[in-house]
Design a protein around this motif. Sequence first.
Motif, PDB file in Angstrom:
ATOM      1  N   SER A  41      30.205  29.901  46.420  1.00 48.98           N
ATOM      2  CA  SER A  41      30.625  30.531  47.587  1.00 48.98           C
ATOM      3  C   SER A  41      29.736  31.574  48.002  1.00 48.98           C
ATOM      4  O   SER A  41      29.471  32.544  47.234  1.00 48.98           O
ATOM      5  CB  SER A  41      31.907  30.874  47.597  1.00 48.98           C
ATOM      6  OG  SER A  41      32.832  29.725  47.322  1.00 48.98           O
ATOM      7  N   GLN A  42      29.139  31.595  49.236  1.00 46.13           N
ATOM      8  CA  GLN A  42      28.096  32.460  49.681  1.00 46.13           C
ATOM      9  C   GLN A  42      28.896  33.506  50.805  1.00 46.13           C
ATOM     10  O   GLN A  42      29.147  33.320  51.856  1.00 46.13           O
ATOM     11  CB  GLN A  42      27.125  31.840  50.517  1.00 46.13           C
ATOM     12  CG  GLN A  42      26.373  30.873  49.680  1.00 46.13           C
ATOM     13  CD  GLN A  42      25.225  30.025  50.225  1.00 46.13           C
ATOM     14  OE1 GLN A  42      24.979  30.304  51.607  1.00 46.13           O
ATOM     15  NE2 GLN A  42      24.618  28.988  49.574  1.00 46.13           N
ATOM     16  N   LYS A  45      28.933  37.795  51.567  1.00 45.78           N
ATOM     17  CA  LYS A  45      28.206  39.094  51.490  1.00 45.78           C
ATOM     18  C   LYS A  45      29.293  40.165  50.994  1.00 45.78           C
ATOM     19  O   LYS A  45      29.236  40.712  50.030  1.00 45.78           O
ATOM     20  CB  LYS A  45      27.580  39.275  52.757  1.00 45.78           C
ATOM     21  CG  LYS A  45      26.206  38.674  52.790  1.00 45.78           C
ATOM     22  CD  LYS A  45      25.510  38.911  54.277  1.00 45.78           C
ATOM     23  CE  LYS A  45      24.239  38.091  54.172  1.00 45.78           C
ATOM     24  NZ  LYS A  45      23.257  38.476  55.284  1.00 45.78           N
ATOM     25  N   TYR A  50      31.562  28.787  58.405  1.00 42.88           N
ATOM     26  CA  TYR A  50      31.622  28.035  57.212  1.00 42.88           C
ATOM     27  C   TYR A  50      31.929  26.604  57.195  1.00 42.88           C
ATOM     28  O   TYR A  50      33.095  26.384  57.361  1.00 42.88           O
ATOM     29  CB  TYR A  50      32.225  28.655  56.305  1.00 42.88           C
ATOM     30  CG  TYR A  50      31.947  30.007  55.773  1.00 42.88           C
ATOM     31  CD1 TYR A  50      30.853  30.120  54.742  1.00 42.88           C
ATOM     32  CD2 TYR A  50      32.455  31.286  56.351  1.00 42.88           C
ATOM     33  CE1 TYR A  50      30.235  31.306  54.440  1.00 42.88           C
ATOM     34  CE2 TYR A  50      31.739  32.565  55.979  1.00 42.88           C
ATOM     35  CZ  TYR A  50      31.058  32.729  55.048  1.00 42.88           C
ATOM     36  OH  TYR A  50      30.302  33.723  54.501  1.00 42.88           O
ATOM     37  N   PRO A 101      27.931  26.244  52.713  1.00 46.22           N
ATOM     38  CA  PRO A 101      26.809  27.186  53.258  1.00 46.22           C
ATOM     39  C   PRO A 101      27.212  27.947  54.788  1.00 46.22           C
ATOM     40  O   PRO A 101      28.036  27.185  55.425  1.00 46.22           O
ATOM     41  CB  PRO A 101      25.621  26.324  53.629  1.00 46.22           C
ATOM     42  CG  PRO A 101      26.323  24.854  53.892  1.00 46.22           C
ATOM     43  CD  PRO A 101      27.750  24.883  52.886  1.00 46.22           C
TER      44      PRO A 101
END
Length: 777
Positions: A47-48, A50, A129, A155
């Motif tokens: 999972s991306q 920040k 997402y 992504p």
Amino acid sequence: MTNFKAISHIFLIVTSVCLLPGCVNTRFLNEGEVLFKKNKVVLTEGSQVKKEAEFKKELTDISLLQPNKKLFGLTKTRLWFFNVASNKRESKFRYWLKNKVGEPPALYDSLLAMKSRDLMENYLINMGYFYSKVDYQVLIKKRRATLEYIVTTGPLYTFGGVYFPSDTALWANLIRASGPKSVLKPGSAFRVSDLKAERERITDVLRNNGYYYFNKDYVTFDLDSLKRKHQMDVYVRVSNPSDSTKHEQYYINKIIFHTDFSVDQMTRSVKYDTLRIDEYVFISEKLRYKTDMLIDAVHFRKDNLFMKMDYTLTLNQLADLGVFKFINIRFEADTSASMNGRNYLNCLITLTPAKKQEWSTEVQLNNSSSALLGVATGFNYRNKNIFKGAELFEFNILGALETNFVRGISAFSTVNVSSYINLYINKFLAPIRVNNLAKNYRPKTHFSIKYNYLRRIDYYTVNTTSLSYGYDWRQSSTRRHQINVFNFSLIRVKDASEAFLEILARSQTLRSNFTEQFIIGSTYTYLWSNKALNKRYGSFDFRGDVEIAGNLVHGINSLVHLKDNASLPYKIFNIPYAQYFLIAGEIKNYYKLGKHALLASRLYGGLAVPYGNSSGLPYIKQFYSGGPIGIRAWRVRTLGPGSFIFEESSVSENTNFFYDQTGDMKLEGNVELRFDIFKFIKGALFVDAGNIWTLKADTLRPGANFEFDRFAKEIALGAGIGIRFDFNYFILRFDAAIPIRDPGNPDNRWVIQNFDFLDKNWRKENLKFNLAIGYPF
């Protein structure tokens, strides 16, 4: 001697109730019920994200299942009250305790868990997402449920190209010209909220250029993700009105005021008077306001394009006058005025007057467990339309007493009476004409008369009379300026006793502070605040003050005495005048910790430098600390300066004399955690720090002056707990504080090491109570 044992016990009881263990016992639950404990978000590998912590919090806040609230983040006190009140036969008190103070148990519901999962998936799509997935599992232990959401984000999509309409119409040209200000930035994360913001921006662009009937529903977007991987191209589309007409610009025609609208006018026969001044029409049962004042508040002009910006400015300026309870501005098409191919609107402004006069009272209490008690009470009167121009007239009087309850000495040690009269006029009254500033900055001219009487029983009296004249204006929604062009004060010291004259004879610093003198100068204040911007996580305020006194007068006197070589100080009417420079700054920050808590902090610093005609700062301009709005572990004006110890000084021989501790410098900081307890009852935990100093050494007050190598050691530190009753229209505040570090205690400055709350003598020396109206900052 009066002691505050009863008050201490009450405060301890209140504090104990607030800190009671939640006692969330599952024995109160019915068969089959499970208490909901918490939400938990787990991100799968790959999972991306920040800002992971912020991301998880946003998802848990979306959940329809939320646990019971905790007091101080520790105990579920409201649930405990609910359970206790529900467990016995109902009475009026238990009904109030259960339904007003208590909170019913948050129970686990599988249907709400599924709905929460769906809401999270929709939220992730809206955040860019697009191929995310949310699963969940419930963990039940001892009839308490933890809901764990397993999140796979996929992504993150970003914005690609942004393409505006290619139509040749004027509205399309305006949209393309505003392209650099677009919210949609290529390469930034895709957000549905950004698309909504862009619709609002385009709508504002057109409505600020005459397109009154244009609204955001005309703006749509076509999205294309085929050209670039994980990027979304955006095509902005603008549709025509449903009646097949085109978007058109509108101009202003008449501006109509209804100045005294009320609901009861609709139920009775009313005879209206009508007054016409150029394009302005005034309709009223009785005209209560000057027409030029209302005209000055309006930013629309006949034959000018309609602009949403003018609407906002007009609404703000009418509200800023402070004389209207309700303000409504609407527009109607005027087909009879159409000419030269132009479309016209009539502006209708409906005003409901607010209460013209109001008054209020205030009370403050500041004391220790010893024999000194400070009480202040005041009265304030306001008239919001005294001369029919929305002028604000204020009258305030405040009386304060400091009393002793020790046998053998005077019952009163201090009497202080202060009053002021303020008049604010909603325009610049200046010798020179001010054009644009007078319209756009919502200006006010300010006149003020102040008087202060301070009597230290058996020692001295100080009378201060002040006059000032200046301006106040808002440069924007965040910036404000205040300037006193002329500021005059006369300080007179009278009835000085032999004992006080003896004290002054031993200190040059104190003699200069208590000299009869004039203050003639100017002041400037700059205010910055982002509260109007509705920041999500809180707000930030800044205030800067600059004051200069005596320069012009001293320059003239220097020329007059150029040849006679007269010695300083120079005088006016045989009274010396003060000459000094003062600068001060204050920063306040309010950070929201969820819906029910706030972290408030404040930092203040000030410096005043006497020079030229003055060897010391006037008494009324000196800095002090302590009290309900300062460092609450010390009474008002008892802290400092520096490491000076009043109790051990020669000026404290007479116990009836309490000498104000003041200085030329001040540094003060406060941090306060504010939180909800019940409905209108709020709690606070706070820490205060700071001190004051003199610039010069004082023979009578050793350790009072500022020195870089020791000032950090002279920072006082106090802490405490508070209860606030927030009734919306006013706030009653009760704070209790103790010193943590005392710079005036050379043997053991960290006095907290001797903490012994159960000891009566310790409480007498250290515990301070403060009762006041409003928050400290």
